[in-house]
Design a protein around this motif. Structure first.
Motif, PDB file in Angstrom:
ATOM      1  N   LEU A  22      -4.369   4.664  -4.935  1.00  0.00           N
ATOM      2  CA  LEU A  22      -2.947   4.373  -4.770  1.00  0.00           C
ATOM      3  C   LEU A  22      -2.302   4.432  -6.144  1.00  0.00           C
ATOM      4  CD1 LEU A  22      -0.508   3.416  -3.100  1.00  0.00           C
ATOM      5  CD2 LEU A  22      -1.358   1.075  -3.401  1.00  0.00           C
ATOM      6  N   VAL A  23      -1.365   5.370  -6.312  1.00  0.00           N
ATOM      7  CA  VAL A  23      -0.804   5.626  -7.634  1.00  0.00           C
ATOM      8  C   VAL A  23       0.682   5.261  -7.663  1.00  0.00           C
ATOM      9  CG1 VAL A  23      -0.475   7.360  -9.435  1.00  0.00           C
ATOM     10  CG2 VAL A  23      -2.446   7.535  -7.898  1.00  0.00           C
ATOM     11  N   PHE A  24       1.018   4.377  -8.588  1.00  0.00           N
ATOM     12  CA  PHE A  24       2.415   4.013  -8.847  1.00  0.00           C
ATOM     13  C   PHE A  24       2.769   4.571 -10.216  1.00  0.00           C
ATOM     14  CE2 PHE A  24       0.989   0.518  -6.058  1.00  0.00           C
ATOM     15  CZ  PHE A  24       1.929   0.639  -5.051  1.00  0.00           C
ATOM     16  N   ASP A  25       3.875   5.303 -10.277  1.00  0.00           N
ATOM     17  CA  ASP A  25       4.167   5.920 -11.566  1.00  0.00           C
ATOM     18  C   ASP A  25       4.902   4.979 -12.511  1.00  0.00           C
ATOM     19  OD1 ASP A  25       6.583   8.193 -10.134  1.00  0.00           O
ATOM     20  OD2 ASP A  25       6.982   6.237 -10.991  1.00  0.00           O
ATOM     21  N   GLY A  26       4.609   5.195 -13.781  1.00  0.00           N
ATOM     22  CA  GLY A  26       5.253   4.446 -14.849  1.00  0.00           C
ATOM     23  C   GLY A  26       6.226   5.340 -15.594  1.00  0.00           C
TER      24      GLY A  26
ATOM     25  N   LYS B 240      -3.161   1.885 -16.145  1.00  0.00           N
ATOM     26  CA  LYS B 240      -3.789   0.606 -15.804  1.00  0.00           C
ATOM     27  C   LYS B 240      -4.421   0.748 -14.428  1.00  0.00           C
ATOM     28  CE  LYS B 240      -0.490  -2.020 -18.481  1.00  0.00           C
ATOM     29  NZ  LYS B 240       0.631  -2.942 -18.470  1.00  0.00           N
ATOM     30  N   TYR B 241      -5.648   0.220 -14.318  1.00  0.00           N
ATOM     31  CA  TYR B 241      -6.403   0.359 -13.073  1.00  0.00           C
ATOM     32  C   TYR B 241      -6.770  -1.007 -12.519  1.00  0.00           C
ATOM     33  CZ  TYR B 241      -7.106   5.134 -14.724  1.00  0.00           C
ATOM     34  OH  TYR B 241      -6.912   6.412 -15.170  1.00  0.00           O
ATOM     35  N   GLU B 242      -6.688  -1.124 -11.199  1.00  0.00           N
ATOM     36  CA  GLU B 242      -7.191  -2.297 -10.490  1.00  0.00           C
ATOM     37  C   GLU B 242      -8.147  -1.773  -9.437  1.00  0.00           C
ATOM     38  OE1 GLU B 242      -3.881  -4.493  -8.866  1.00  0.00           O
ATOM     39  OE2 GLU B 242      -2.890  -4.620 -10.812  1.00  0.00           O
ATOM     40  N   HIS B 243      -9.428  -2.139  -9.554  1.00  0.00           N
ATOM     41  CA  HIS B 243     -10.446  -1.640  -8.624  1.00  0.00           C
ATOM     42  C   HIS B 243     -10.806  -2.719  -7.611  1.00  0.00           C
ATOM     43  CE1 HIS B 243     -11.193   1.885 -11.115  1.00  0.00           C
ATOM     44  NE2 HIS B 243     -11.136   1.077 -12.153  1.00  0.00           N
ATOM     45  N   ASN B 244     -10.971  -2.302  -6.364  1.00  0.00           N
ATOM     46  CA  ASN B 244     -11.393  -3.211  -5.317  1.00  0.00           C
ATOM     47  C   ASN B 244     -12.170  -2.405  -4.282  1.00  0.00           C
ATOM     48  OD1 ASN B 244     -11.689  -5.055  -3.265  1.00  0.00           O
ATOM     49  ND2 ASN B 244      -9.604  -5.816  -3.398  1.00  0.00           N
ATOM     50  N   LYS B 245     -13.471  -2.332  -4.421  1.00  0.00           N
ATOM     51  CA  LYS B 245     -14.378  -1.583  -3.549  1.00  0.00           C
ATOM     52  C   LYS B 245     -13.875  -0.185  -3.226  1.00  0.00           C
ATOM     53  CE  LYS B 245     -16.923  -5.387  -1.638  1.00  0.00           C
ATOM     54  NZ  LYS B 245     -17.549  -5.984  -0.508  1.00  0.00           N
ATOM     55  N   ASN B 246     -13.190  -0.018  -2.111  1.00  0.00           N
ATOM     56  CA  ASN B 246     -12.779   1.316  -1.681  1.00  0.00           C
ATOM     57  C   ASN B 246     -11.367   1.683  -2.129  1.00  0.00           C
ATOM     58  OD1 ASN B 246     -11.705  -0.638  -0.011  1.00  0.00           O
ATOM     59  ND2 ASN B 246     -11.511   0.744   1.712  1.00  0.00           N
TER      60      ASN B 246
END
Length: 169
Positions: A50-54, A64-70
């Protein structure tokens, strides 16, 4: 392995439930989308980016990355669009995996086709997500119903009469 890249703000602006949430708070609409996608990815066993642009956000010097399993949520650095990030990642993945991109951006659609990915419009994806949600609700409601089975339900009538005669002596 299937990868799904999603242009976050494109989806937020396309789904009415997220648009309404956005009127309250952009953060809450993003979080609602994250929650929905986390469930979707777990059910379909795919990796979701899921990509939100800056692009218009000053001060983000790196992604910046936020990882959560899948599910991986990406906030791109200043000056980088979600489209540019998605295109680069699809190029890096190559044609080794099945890749879909969720966006309604027509220019982006042409680029992803050239790189071997398939496109799903934001509205089509909405239908896919909520069809899955309805399937889950139906399945869980069936599981909640009692399926009691008695001996009487599984015995032949003749045997049942004989047992009843024995019981009465």
């Amino acid at each position: 392995m299937k990868f799904i890249f999603i242009d976050g703000y494109n989806v937020i602006n396309s789904w009415s439930i997220l648009k309404k949430e956005k009127e309250i708070s952009l953060d809450s609409s993003r979080q609602k989308l994250i929650d929905i996608l986390h469930n979707y990815g777990a059910i379909h066993q795919c990796k979701i980016m899921l990509v939100f642009d800056g692009y218009r956000v000053a001060g983000n010097l790196e992604n910046k990355y936020e990882h959560n399993k899948n599910l991986t949520v990406v906030f791109t650095k200043s000056g980088e669009t979600a489209d540019a990030y998605i295109e680069r990642e699809i190029h890096n993945i190559g044609r080794r995996f099945e890749v879909s991109v969720v966006t309604s951006d027509s220019l982006e659609q042409q680029t992803i086709f050239q790189r071997g990915a398939t496109r799903v419009s934001s509205v089509e994806f909405y239908n896919m997500v909520f069809d899955t949600s309805e399937d889950i609700k139906r399945a869980t409601s069936k599981m909640g119903q009692s399926h009691k089975s008695t001996v009487q339900d599984n015995i032949d009538e003749d045997v049942l009469r004989k047992l009843e005669a024995m019981r009465r002596g």
